[in-house]
Design a protein around this motif. Structure first.
Motif, PDB file in Angstrom:
ATOM      1  N   ASN A 240       0.833  -1.192   0.000  1.00 38.77           N
ATOM      2  CA  ASN A 240       0.000   0.000   0.000  1.00 38.77           C
ATOM      3  C   ASN A 240       0.878   1.256   0.000  1.00 38.77           C
ATOM      4  O   ASN A 240       2.104   1.185   0.080  1.00 38.77           O
ATOM      5  CB  ASN A 240      -0.984  -0.013   1.176  1.00 38.77           C
ATOM      6  CG  ASN A 240      -0.297   0.030   2.534  1.00 38.77           C
ATOM      7  OD1 ASN A 240       0.718   0.696   2.720  1.00 38.77           O
ATOM      8  ND2 ASN A 240      -0.872  -0.688   3.501  1.00 38.77           N
ATOM      9  N   ALA A 241       0.220   2.409  -0.079  1.00 35.93           N
ATOM     10  CA  ALA A 241       0.955   3.665  -0.230  1.00 35.93           C
ATOM     11  C   ALA A 241       1.892   3.924   0.939  1.00 35.93           C
ATOM     12  O   ALA A 241       3.041   4.339   0.751  1.00 35.93           O
ATOM     13  CB  ALA A 241      -0.032   4.823  -0.394  1.00 35.93           C
ATOM     14  N   ARG A 242       1.424   3.689   2.159  1.00 38.58           N
ATOM     15  CA  ARG A 242       2.261   3.941   3.329  1.00 38.58           C
ATOM     16  C   ARG A 242       3.485   3.037   3.330  1.00 38.58           C
ATOM     17  O   ARG A 242       4.581   3.456   3.707  1.00 38.58           O
ATOM     18  CB  ARG A 242       1.438   3.729   4.608  1.00 38.58           C
ATOM     19  CG  ARG A 242       0.314   4.738   4.812  1.00 38.58           C
ATOM     20  CD  ARG A 242       0.838   6.127   5.074  1.00 38.58           C
ATOM     21  NE  ARG A 242      -0.234   7.062   5.381  1.00 38.58           N
ATOM     22  CZ  ARG A 242      -0.084   8.370   5.454  1.00 38.58           C
ATOM     23  NH1 ARG A 242       1.109   8.916   5.222  1.00 38.58           N
ATOM     24  NH2 ARG A 242      -1.098   9.162   5.738  1.00 38.58           N
ATOM     25  N   GLU A 243       3.316   1.796   2.908  1.00 35.38           N
ATOM     26  CA  GLU A 243       4.451   0.866   2.863  1.00 35.38           C
ATOM     27  C   GLU A 243       5.470   1.308   1.814  1.00 35.38           C
ATOM     28  O   GLU A 243       6.684   1.218   2.043  1.00 35.38           O
ATOM     29  CB  GLU A 243       3.948  -0.543   2.570  1.00 35.38           C
ATOM     30  CG  GLU A 243       3.170  -1.161   3.720  1.00 35.38           C
ATOM     31  CD  GLU A 243       2.473  -2.455   3.337  1.00 35.38           C
ATOM     32  OE1 GLU A 243       2.212  -3.261   4.245  1.00 35.38           O
ATOM     33  OE2 GLU A 243       2.171  -2.653   2.141  1.00 35.38           O
ATOM     34  N   ILE A 244       4.981   1.777   0.674  1.00 34.61           N
ATOM     35  CA  ILE A 244       5.888   2.245  -0.382  1.00 34.61           C
ATOM     36  C   ILE A 244       6.670   3.464   0.087  1.00 34.61           C
ATOM     37  O   ILE A 244       7.884   3.558  -0.089  1.00 34.61           O
ATOM     38  CB  ILE A 244       5.093   2.558  -1.664  1.00 34.61           C
ATOM     39  CG1 ILE A 244       4.486   1.268  -2.239  1.00 34.61           C
ATOM     40  CG2 ILE A 244       5.986   3.240  -2.715  1.00 34.61           C
ATOM     41  CD1 ILE A 244       3.431   1.520  -3.295  1.00 34.61           C
ATOM     42  N   LEU A 245       5.963   4.407   0.719  1.00 32.14           N
ATOM     43  CA  LEU A 245       6.623   5.603   1.240  1.00 32.14           C
ATOM     44  C   LEU A 245       7.699   5.240   2.256  1.00 32.14           C
ATOM     45  O   LEU A 245       8.835   5.725   2.184  1.00 32.14           O
ATOM     46  CB  LEU A 245       5.585   6.516   1.897  1.00 32.14           C
ATOM     47  CG  LEU A 245       4.666   7.323   0.976  1.00 32.14           C
ATOM     48  CD1 LEU A 245       3.502   7.902   1.784  1.00 32.14           C
ATOM     49  CD2 LEU A 245       5.434   8.438   0.283  1.00 32.14           C
ATOM     50  N   ALA A 246       7.334   4.401   3.213  1.00 31.81           N
ATOM     51  CA  ALA A 246       8.268   4.052   4.292  1.00 31.81           C
ATOM     52  C   ALA A 246       9.494   3.329   3.763  1.00 31.81           C
ATOM     53  O   ALA A 246      10.630   3.617   4.162  1.00 31.81           O
ATOM     54  CB  ALA A 246       7.555   3.206   5.343  1.00 31.81           C
TER      55      ALA A 246
END
Length: 217
Positions: A197-203
């Protein structure tokens, strides 16, 4: 590709670049866009007094522009904090856009864009959200008054570069507009096709981990 873009634009947030590449890849895989070789990335978490638009030539591995860009008057002062897809809001919209044709209107030479994020930017045509030049996009004046001039939701540019940037992006290229906005990050159709998900990609990208690995074509 993430490593390459990070080297080209070291001031850009690696996480934002990774999300932009993810959105591009997912849209291509879904057949919603052609393989645009040029990608514009706007990071609206940065203040308007700083450059926050990067235009990349993915095919040649080049950074073409590093520019200031305005946000909507309804989105905030120096920082954009509110976003909308609603006509009349004068707020900036987030998400992935496909560029279209150019025209000369009230703001001079302008670039039409189609919003590809349902519910977040797909009213762009109806709202007349276009890229154009504007005299209020003046970095020197912005330093004096504490913020850049603001648009009615359009990503407006310095008049000195607007025509060239528009010609670089017209005709089916992609623009990705980012902010740390929870509903959009969780609801966009363009995050998650790689299994994260987006948060995982960002992190992961911000830790220095691998972003989405896509080859330039």
């Amino acid at each position: 590709m993430l490593e390459q873009l990070s080297r080209l634009a070291p001031d850009a947030d690696r996480g934002v670049l990774a999300l932009a590449l993810e959105a591009r890849s997912c849209a291509m895989a879904a057949g919603d866009v052609a393989d645009g070789s040029r990608l514009a990335v706007i990071d609206y978490t940065r203040p308007s007094t700083q450059p926050r638009l990067w235009v990349f030539d993915l095919e040649r591995g080049r950074l073409l522009y590093d520019e200031h860009v305005a946000h909507g008057s309804g989105s905030g002062e120096n920082f954009a904090t509110a976003f909308s897809n609603r006509d009349g809001s004068h707020q900036t919209s987030l998400g992935l856009f496909a560029t279209a044709d150019t025209y000369v209107g009230g703001n001079g030479y302008s670039l039409r864009m189609d919003g590809l994020d349902p519910g977040f930017n797909d009213n762009a045509r109806q709202r007349l959200i276009v890229m154009h030049g504007a005299s209020y996009v003046d970095p020197v004046q912005a330093r004096r008054q504490g913020r850049l001039g603001r648009s009615w939701g359009c990503p407006a540019l310095r008049p000195q570069v607007a025509h060239a940037v528009i010609d670089t992006l017209k005709g089916g290229q992609l623009l990705f507009a980012y902010a740390d906005e929870a509903d959009w990050l969780s609801g966009s159709r363009w995050f998650g096709c790689s299994g994260r998900n987006a948060r995982e990609i960002l992190a992961s990208a911000r830790r220095g981990g691998g972003g989405l690995q896509v080859a330039a074509r």
